[in-house]
Design an enzyme around this catalytic site. Structure first.
Site, PDB file in Angstrom:
ATOM      1  N   PRO A   1       0.825  -1.210   0.000  1.00 55.16           N
ATOM      2  CA  PRO A   1       0.000   0.000   0.000  1.00 55.16           C
ATOM      3  C   PRO A   1       0.858   1.259   0.000  1.00 55.16           C
ATOM      4  O   PRO A   1       1.880   1.329   0.692  1.00 55.16           O
ATOM      5  CB  PRO A   1      -0.804  -0.119   1.301  1.00 55.16           C
ATOM      6  CG  PRO A   1      -0.822  -1.580   1.597  1.00 55.16           C
ATOM      7  CD  PRO A   1       0.489  -2.104   1.108  1.00 55.16           C
ATOM      8  N   GLU A   2       0.459   2.230  -0.798  1.00 57.00           N
ATOM      9  CA  GLU A   2       1.164   3.500  -0.854  1.00 57.00           C
ATOM     10  C   GLU A   2       0.333   4.555  -0.126  1.00 57.00           C
ATOM     11  O   GLU A   2      -0.684   4.237   0.498  1.00 57.00           O
ATOM     12  CB  GLU A   2       1.448   3.861  -2.313  1.00 57.00           C
ATOM     13  CG  GLU A   2       2.299   2.802  -3.013  1.00 57.00           C
ATOM     14  CD  GLU A   2       2.623   3.121  -4.469  1.00 57.00           C
ATOM     15  OE1 GLU A   2       2.527   4.287  -4.878  1.00 57.00           O
ATOM     16  OE2 GLU A   2       2.959   2.179  -5.208  1.00 57.00           O
TER      17      GLU A   2
END
Length: 279
Positions: free
Chosen positions: A2-3
């Site tokens: 996840p960013e």
């Protein structure tokens, strides 16, 4: 992994269901994730009220009313899902639901992490900023203070490709592979360009593109390529707006370009770009 948009989406989803609520029960269903879970975890969290939920880089900061902060990282496959009383009763805990929080109005938060690369730890509020996870991190890209000159100053003298510089969390935080590719495309900058040459107008364009891409993805609930889901169970759909990421061999979306998106490998990561539009 996840960013920033995915983590911010989780933060915004949890906020209305946790902030101002008291945690009445914590179930710790294993001893560790990437690192050991906090000592006396349940005893330190149960009975505490959540004051706020913040984000720093790709970390969630759950502020408790005893001046401690629960730091959480989703790792590669982690997710936090919300369940009301009926949903919790109708959906038995999964074997990968490693930490479960019950709050005083009947809602439940489950931290599920199949690969166990996530983490949770408790740190005094006053020690968060100096914690090793945050020491040396660059600025938040969505902050008003992050502008063209701020980026340009961090790129002075750097001979690494600009794509690699954007992935360096000391340059700025939260921008991973997907959003670096997309931002460079919008800014018309080649991922091969030496970072030190991104100054002046180029830096201004790149900052604007970074902010635009991140804001759009947050609005869309992030990108769901494999594991990411929003706390309510919805999938993110920013992947439907990708211009270049994972589109090798497909026509460049720029009107009149007539070329196809290319793929190259930089530092072991796939980079997608248009060699005609990005210089």
């Amino acid at each position: 992994m996840p960013e920033l948009p995915e983590v911010e989406t989780v933060r915004r989803g949890l906020q209305p269901r946790l902030v101002g609520k008291r945690i009445v029960r914590l179930q710790q269903r294993r001893k560790d994730l990437r690192i050991p879970l906090p000592a006396k975890f349940a005893a330190r969290v149960e009975g505490r009220t959540v004051r706020a939920i913040d984000r720093r880089a790709k970390y969630l900061l759950i502020r408790l009313d005893n001046d401690e902060t629960l730091i959480a990282h989703l790792g590669m496959s982690g997710r936090m899902t919300l369940h009301d009383a009926a949903s919790a009763a109708g959906h038995p805990l999964d074997r990968h639901d490693h930490v479960v929080f019950d709050v005083d109005d009947g809602w439940q938060v489950r931290f599920n992490d199949a690969r166990r690369f996530g983490l949770m730890l408790l740190v005094p509020d006053a020690a968060v900023a100096a914690h090793k996870f945050f020491k040396g991190l660059g600025p938040e890209p969505l902050d008003d203070s992050f502008d063209g000159p701020a980026l340009a100053s961090r790129l002075v003298g750097r001979k690494t490709p600009i794509k690699a510089a954007l992935l360096d969390q000391k340059t700025l935080v939260g921008v991973g592979n997907i959003y670096a590719c997309e931002a460079l495309f919008l800014a018309g900058i080649s991922p091969r360009r030496s970072a030190h040459t991104v100054q002046g107008e180029r830096a201004e364009k790149l900052v604007a593109a970074i902010k635009r891409v991140l804001a759009r993805s947050i609005e869309d609930g992030g990108s769901t390529l494999r594991d990411h889901v929003q706390p309510g169970g919805e999938l993110g759909y920013f992947q439907t707006r990708f211009n270049v990421y994972d589109r090798a061999g497909i026509a460049c979306p720029t009107r009149g370009c007539g070329r196809t998106v290319k793929r190259l490998v930089q530092a072991g990561r796939s980079t997608f770009y248009c060699a005609h539009c990005q210089r």
